[in-house]
Design an enzyme around this catalytic site. Sequence first.
Site, PDB file in Angstrom:
ATOM      1  NE  ARG A  48     -10.886  21.293   1.105  1.00  0.00           N
ATOM      2  CZ  ARG A  48     -11.301  22.132   2.052  1.00  0.00           C
ATOM      3  NH1 ARG A  48     -10.643  23.236   2.290  1.00  0.00           N
ATOM      4  NH2 ARG A  48     -12.377  21.860   2.746  1.00  0.00           N
ATOM      5  CE1 TYR A 102       4.887  24.763 -18.050  1.00  0.00           C
ATOM      6  CE2 TYR A 102       3.344  25.785 -16.526  1.00  0.00           C
ATOM      7  CZ  TYR A 102       3.674  24.762 -17.391  1.00  0.00           C
ATOM      8  OH  TYR A 102       2.785  23.741 -17.601  1.00  0.00           O
ATOM      9  CG  ASP A 174       8.998  27.159 -11.759  1.00  0.00           C
ATOM     10  OD1 ASP A 174       9.590  26.094 -11.482  1.00  0.00           O
ATOM     11  OD2 ASP A 174       7.971  27.211 -12.469  1.00  0.00           O
ATOM     12  CE  LYS A 199       6.138  19.503 -16.067  1.00  0.00           C
ATOM     13  NZ  LYS A 199       6.242  20.955 -16.043  1.00  0.00           N
TER      14      LYS A 199
HETATM   15  C1  LIG Z   1       5.346  21.966 -15.881  1.00  0.00           C
HETATM   16  C2  LIG Z   1       5.821  23.214 -15.247  1.00  0.00           C
HETATM   17  C3  LIG Z   1       4.994  23.939 -14.376  1.00  0.00           C
HETATM   18  C4  LIG Z   1       3.548  23.551 -14.114  1.00  0.00           C
HETATM   19  O1  LIG Z   1       3.444  22.360 -13.436  1.00  0.00           O
HETATM   20  P1  LIG Z   1       2.147  21.408 -13.511  1.00  0.00           P
HETATM   21  O2  LIG Z   1       2.556  20.297 -12.603  1.00  0.00           O
HETATM   22  O3  LIG Z   1       1.950  21.028 -14.929  1.00  0.00           O
HETATM   23  O4  LIG Z   1       1.001  22.196 -12.981  1.00  0.00           O
HETATM   24  C5  LIG Z   1       5.522  25.061 -13.785  1.00  0.00           C
HETATM   25  N1  LIG Z   1       6.784  25.461 -14.022  1.00  0.00           N
HETATM   26  C6  LIG Z   1       7.598  24.793 -14.854  1.00  0.00           C
HETATM   27  C7  LIG Z   1       8.979  25.308 -15.086  1.00  0.00           C
HETATM   28  C8  LIG Z   1       7.158  23.643 -15.484  1.00  0.00           C
HETATM   29  O5  LIG Z   1       7.980  22.993 -16.333  1.00  0.00           O
END
Ligand SMILES: *Cc1c(COP(=O)(O)O)cnc(C)c1O
Length: 382
Positions: A48, A102, A174, A199
Amino acid sequence: MEKGNLSKSSKCVHAGNMQDEKYKGVNSPIYTSTAYSYIDVPELMYPRNFNTPNQEVLIKKLCALENAQAGLVLGSGMAAISATILGLLKPGDHGVFQGDIYGGAYSFITNVLPQYNIEYTLTDGLAVEDFKKAIRPNTKIIYIETPSNPLLKIVDVAAIAKLAKSINALTVIDNTFATPVNQTPIDFGIDVVVHSGTKYFGGHSDLMSGAVLASKDIVHEVHKIAVNFGANMNALSCYLLERSLKTLALRVKQQSANALSLARFLSTSDKVSKVYYPGLESHEGHTIAKEQMQAFGAVVSFELNGNIEDADSFVRKLNIITPAMSLGGVESTITSPARSSHGRMSKEERAKSGISDSLLRLSVGIEDIDDLINDIKQALKD
Ligand SMILES: *Cc1c(COP(=O)(O)O)cnc(C)c1O
């Protein structure tokens, strides 16, 4: 071997890997301990604290890929996003956030920030002017996401970085949809890159993770929050992610090439009324996308002629493209935003956000392009 100047594909394979000093194996050893000695150590190791060996491998690899000085890997994309926002905004501060963002990030901003007396503005559009209009004297960060979900809109990354610098604010992006294979925002002046590693980083729809990449000072601020909120990864998940990252460039290049071919194919069909893909010349963000991206990513959205039932029956006819939420896996998946991510909005609200009932979001995998095109062709037939 000098590893600093390697290409992205080679960095995916080699950057950050731990040497197996004892047995000389080619893979990083896995260190599963959650208890480490406190005697004569420079810093206390604990998962952590985000400083254990298998976490360090990932941080080094991702820093190499994003051209960042420092980083954190966390248990999900939202862990990375929430720790970043709370690390950089204090009570009384204001953040400017891209309106088209998102869903999880939107929910965090609108539900959680008010509890901390942090102010926010969601922009009306994605043009630099829309961000400029949202700035206040206490604005400390500008937050963007490009290409955006699910309409693949493009934000001018360099222009946003410049705007933020002019008011001494930090920029956060992001970069989940583009991945560092297609876009390295730090090269365009962005301060913080966040990822949902669930992803493309993981890439096999079986692993959750997130990442924050930035300067040492910024990561230090985010680390202070992350340590308190938890959401670290354990060694075994770290190793799985390291394994996945070795093929990130290979996968994303194939997926992006497939996506471009599919977008072009869909544009020629009279059953499809609109295709959203930044690699198409007809896309309004194409010129900017070409300047800031290597390829245009692996998500293609399109509208069918017809209503939501027509979209449902098209999806049911598909054989290899699977209906599923999430994205970024080696397998092609498809989802209806009106049925899933935007399902709780009213039809009118959805229309305002440009989400029509027959919109489908396709996450393109690494399958053979002819098989993908044939699958869509047969599903489009009456
Ligand atoms: C899925 C996603 C997130 C969130 O991610 P998690 O791993 O589900 O917490 C944030 N930004 C984008 C663009 C995403 O596709």
